[in-house]
Write a protein that holds these residues in place. Structure first.
Motif, PDB file in Angstrom:
ATOM      1  N   HIS B  10       0.860  -1.189   0.000  1.00  0.00           N
ATOM      2  CA  HIS B  10       0.000   0.000   0.000  1.00  0.00           C
ATOM      3  C   HIS B  10       0.889   1.228   0.000  1.00  0.00           C
ATOM      4  O   HIS B  10       2.095   1.145   0.228  1.00  0.00           O
ATOM      5  N   PHE B  11       0.263   2.371  -0.246  1.00  0.00           N
ATOM      6  CA  PHE B  11       0.981   3.632  -0.165  1.00  0.00           C
ATOM      7  C   PHE B  11       0.246   4.460   0.874  1.00  0.00           C
ATOM      8  O   PHE B  11      -0.786   5.051   0.601  1.00  0.00           O
ATOM      9  N   TRP B  12       0.734   4.424   2.097  1.00  0.00           N
ATOM     10  CA  TRP B  12      -0.022   4.975   3.213  1.00  0.00           C
ATOM     11  C   TRP B  12       0.741   6.079   3.933  1.00  0.00           C
ATOM     12  O   TRP B  12       1.983   6.137   3.895  1.00  0.00           O
ATOM     13  N   GLN B  13      -0.049   6.847   4.668  1.00  0.00           N
ATOM     14  CA  GLN B  13       0.523   7.814   5.598  1.00  0.00           C
ATOM     15  C   GLN B  13       0.853   7.084   6.915  1.00  0.00           C
ATOM     16  O   GLN B  13       0.176   6.105   7.271  1.00  0.00           O
ATOM     17  N   GLU B  16      -2.008   6.611   9.294  1.00  0.00           N
ATOM     18  CA  GLU B  16      -2.960   5.650   8.760  1.00  0.00           C
ATOM     19  C   GLU B  16      -2.454   4.223   9.032  1.00  0.00           C
ATOM     20  O   GLU B  16      -3.219   3.348   9.438  1.00  0.00           O
ATOM     21  N   GLU B  40      -5.031  12.328  12.713  1.00  0.00           N
ATOM     22  CA  GLU B  40      -5.449  11.366  11.670  1.00  0.00           C
ATOM     23  C   GLU B  40      -5.663   9.975  12.241  1.00  0.00           C
ATOM     24  O   GLU B  40      -6.457   9.199  11.695  1.00  0.00           O
ATOM     25  N   VAL B 149       6.960   4.387   7.648  1.00  0.00           N
ATOM     26  CA  VAL B 149       5.535   4.063   7.659  1.00  0.00           C
ATOM     27  C   VAL B 149       5.359   2.572   7.952  1.00  0.00           C
ATOM     28  O   VAL B 149       4.471   2.176   8.704  1.00  0.00           O
ATOM     29  N   HIS B 180       3.380  11.792   9.254  1.00  0.00           N
ATOM     30  CA  HIS B 180       2.731  12.481   8.129  1.00  0.00           C
ATOM     31  C   HIS B 180       3.294  12.114   6.770  1.00  0.00           C
ATOM     32  O   HIS B 180       2.775  12.543   5.753  1.00  0.00           O
ATOM     33  N   ARG B 182       4.190   9.791   3.511  1.00  0.00           N
ATOM     34  CA  ARG B 182       3.580   8.663   2.817  1.00  0.00           C
ATOM     35  C   ARG B 182       4.671   7.859   2.159  1.00  0.00           C
ATOM     36  O   ARG B 182       5.546   8.408   1.508  1.00  0.00           O
ATOM     37  N   GLU B 183       4.616   6.570   2.345  1.00  0.00           N
ATOM     38  CA  GLU B 183       5.544   5.718   1.606  1.00  0.00           C
ATOM     39  C   GLU B 183       4.959   4.328   1.485  1.00  0.00           C
ATOM     40  O   GLU B 183       3.891   4.034   2.015  1.00  0.00           O
ATOM     41  N   GLN B 184       5.703   3.493   0.797  1.00  0.00           N
ATOM     42  CA  GLN B 184       5.224   2.140   0.569  1.00  0.00           C
ATOM     43  C   GLN B 184       5.262   1.341   1.855  1.00  0.00           C
ATOM     44  O   GLN B 184       6.165   1.490   2.668  1.00  0.00           O
TER      45      GLN B 184
END
Ligand SMILES: Cc1ncc(C[n+]2csc(CCOP(=O)(O)OP(=O)(O)O)c2C)c(N)n1
Ligand code: SF4
Lengths: 277, 383
Positions: B10-13, B16, B40, B149, B180, B182-184
């Motif tokens: 996934h590519f998430w924050q 998250e 968040e 992440v 904050h 985002r990465e894989q």
């Protein structure tokens, strides 16, 4: 109800820690009578939460039940977590006026606003008992306490009216001199769906009575009786006439949506729309 | 999104990833109060928890948030809250209570720049010592420090597992930058993820506190009639507020749960050359600059080894001692005025010089260039 009342079946076999004449003992008695008359043979359907203070010791660990004795003022938030997980249990909070309406005031108002389905019994001795008699948010103006040696110069708070305004389902105030009424209101409170608040104005001979000039508990009781005014009569009274009077009675008993009803309904609907999406 | 997360990339924050990991861990109760840069997590869980039969509530403040989490934990739920410095300060009262009552729970502190309101939106690493010593009295802490992440996910799961294993509050000490970005992130198949649940009592059990091993934990409403208190208590939960022996036994056993198991709890990443010029001890967002710096330094002929702390508390003393044996000098970069630095100094105990590299304000990271400059300067000094 055939079985006779005995507080023993609800209490652990330990001696209570309260001073002679302390109203906490009276409150325990009336609460357990209420529980008995509601038909509970034991306290297995209850969870008790209380904070720090003499009144915080009412359930912990003396009640034969699960009891969570929290830091000062934090009983209501802990009760919130318990109730949301176990809405099938009666969650009852005990606390002093300092615990519930001083340091814990924010939590009280928000729990009433949410109409969280718990019962809060506030034992109002108008003083900080456990710490030796400092002024409380409920101390009558002019009272000499250890931190107001020249007399208290603050307006006391009418906690009961505040809880009514915040949106509770059931609110009542009695003194420990009104045993029967107090017990009946405690019964209603426990049976209430929604936030139920009972204020029990209660003697603390050790830290309040002495300073307020009461010879003994009997005199405190006389004072309670002489100065209590039934709620219905207060409407005709002026603000001056009401000063230093205790307006007793059941303030509200209303059916309004409760926190657990609303939150679980919202969750159910969220799940439904999730499926249809 | 369906109620189950799909095991794939996934590519998430970061926040998250933390929230999703909580759900995977079995967390079904969240109570929190909004605060940048942690909001968040609560927002995501407010959306996601109801889908999996859980509850998320916003409380009136952070004290109430952790209070509700403690109540929910005693009612049988895995429970979490998330905050940042100002809220973390307010939670200290109940962190001590959770420690004293052996209540498993997870507290996420997404660090920002303090003290006080400081720079509310900017990252920092100033809560390291608060995570260790924030509440009053004698206690032990567990605090984990993610630097990606992926680790916001992995270490959140570990935080729940440690909380359940040792019946204690566990802090996920994140920071704004990791939270904050985002990465894989790779979500493994569920059978690849270890989930630990608290030990439950047998019907005949009566002692739920303060055992030599971690005592089994009943829930309220199960018929055990358990008195729970933050006052000093014996193994049955009864208050003993004057007895020295009871207090000593209680606190020693609570601290012992963490100290005696620190080998199992401690986790770190290291690249520890036998004979390096410089050793770097880093954690969280700051550690991300270290990998590149190692290469930059190599080009300048300087060999750099490092230890990256994944648990900050208990402190990975062995790993730090080892790098001190191999390096001529140790550098501790952090986004504060010196916190882990003092802990490294304590452990290294004068064996080699320990040099701080501090940067505060604006949420700016320590760059590989800044770290390299410090390395070159330090090498010159010790030569
Ligand atoms: C955070 C915190 N502040 C102060 C105290 C000290 N303290 C203990 S009980 C108490 C007040 C007790 O008064 P009240 O709640 O009215 O209960 P009572 O003892 O009168 O029944 C205080 C201030 C404490 N335990 N924790
Ligand atoms: S100090 Fe007052 S409130 Fe406390 S036990 Fe004694 S009489 Fe009761």
């Amino acid at each position: 109800m055939t079985e006779a009342f005995t507080s023993r079946k609800y209490l652990r076999d330990m001696s209570l820690p309260f001073c002679v004449g302390c109203g906490c003992v009276t409150v325990i008695n009336h609460f357990l009578r209420a529980v008995h008359e509601l038909g509970h043979k034991d306290l297995s359907k209850f969870v008790f939460c209380s904070g720090i203070g003499c009144a915080g010791w009412i359930p912990s660990p003396y009640f034969k039940a699960d009891s969570i004795h929290t830091p000062h003022g934090r009983s209501i938030p802990v009760a919130t977590g318990v109730k949301l997980l176990r809405s099938d249990l009666n969650v009852v909070v005990f606390g002093g006026d300092g615990d519930i309406a001083g340091i814990g005031m924010g939590h009280l108002v928000h729990a009433a606003r949410r109409n969280l389905d718990i019962t809060v019994v506030m034992v109002n001795n108008m003083i900080y008992g456990m710490t030796g008699g400092q002024v409380a948010p409920t101390t009558p103006i002019g009272t000499k306490t250890t931190t107001t040696p020249y007399g208290s110069f603050e307006q006391p708070l009418d906690v009961t009216r505040l809880v009514v305004a915040a949106g509770a389902s059931f609110v009542a105030r009695w003194t420990t001199a009104h045993g029967e009424q107090l017990k009946e209101s405690l019964k209603k409170a426990v049976a209430t769906k929604g936030f139920a608040f009972v204020e029990a104005v209660s003697p603390c001979p050790t830290a309040f009575g002495r300073r307020a000039g009461f010879k003994d508990v009997a005199e405190t009781f006389r004072w309670y009786r002489d100065n209590s005014v039934p709620l219905e009569e207060t409407e005709k009274m002026t603000v001056e006439e009401l000063t230093s009077k205790i307006a007793v009675g059941e303030y509200v008993d209303r059916k309004i949506p409760t926190f657990t009803e609303t939150i679980f309904k919202t969750i159910r609907e969220a799940k439904k729309s999730e499926k249809t999406n | 999104m369906t109620s189950k997360i799909i095991p794939r990339t996934h590519f998430w924050q970061g926040n998250e990833a933390c929230a999703e990991a909580a759900i995977v861990s079995g967390c079904r109760f969240f109570a929190g109060y909004p605060i940048t840069p942690a909001s968040e997590i609560g927002e995501h869980l407010a959306w996601r928890l109801p889908q999996v039969g859980g509850i998320a509530v916003q409380m009136e403040d952070e004290i109430a948030s952790l209070g509700a989490v403690v109540g929910a934990s005693w009612a049988g739920a895995k429970a979490m809250t998330a905050t940042s410095g100002p809220g973390f300060s307010l939670m200290q009262e109940l962190i001590g209570y959770a420690f004293m009552t052996e209540t498993p729970c997870v507290v996420v502190d997404v660090q920002r720049t303090g003290p006080s309101t400081g720079q509310a939106t900017k990252g920092g690493q100033g809560d390291v010592m608060q995570a260790r010593w924030g509440t009053h009295g004698d206690y032990a802490s567990i605090a984990l420090s993610p630097n990606s992440v992926q680790e916001m996910f992995d270490l959140t799961i570990r935080a729940f597992n440690l909380a359940e294993t040792y019946r204690t509050p566990v802090v996920l000490l994140a920071d704004e930058i990791i939270a904050h970005m985002r990465e894989q992130i790779i979500i493994p198949q569920s059978d690849q993820i270890t989930i630990i649940n608290r030990k439950k009592p047998k019907p005949t059990d009566k002692a739920f506190f303060n055992g030599e091993d971690v005592a089994p934990m009943p829930s309220v409403g199960e018929g055990y009639n358990v008195p729970i208190t933050g006052s000093t208590h014996n193994e049955y939960g009864y208050r003993f507020t004057a007895d020295r022996a009871v207090h000593k036994q209680l606190v020693e056993s609570l601290i012992g749960k963490v100290r005696n198991n620190s080998e199992k709890i401690v986790d770190y990443e290291s690249n520890n050359f036998d004979d390096c010029d410089v050793g770097i001890v880093s954690f969280g967002c700051t550690s991300r600059a270290v990998y590149e710096t190692v290469d930059l330094a190599k080009k300048k002929g300087v060999t750099v080894g490092f230890v990256r702390l994944k648990t900050i508390w208990p402190f990975p003393e062995e790993a730090v001692r080892n790098i001190a044996k191999n390096a001529k000098v140790i550098i501790v970069p952090e986004l504060n005025m010196g916190e882990v630095f003092y802990e490294v100094e304590r452990v290294v105990h004068g064996y080699v010089p320990v040099i701080p590299l501090n940067k505060i304000g604006g949420g700016e990271m320590i760059t590989p260039e800044e770290l390299l400059a410090k390395i070159i300067e330090s090498v010159k000094k010790v030569d």
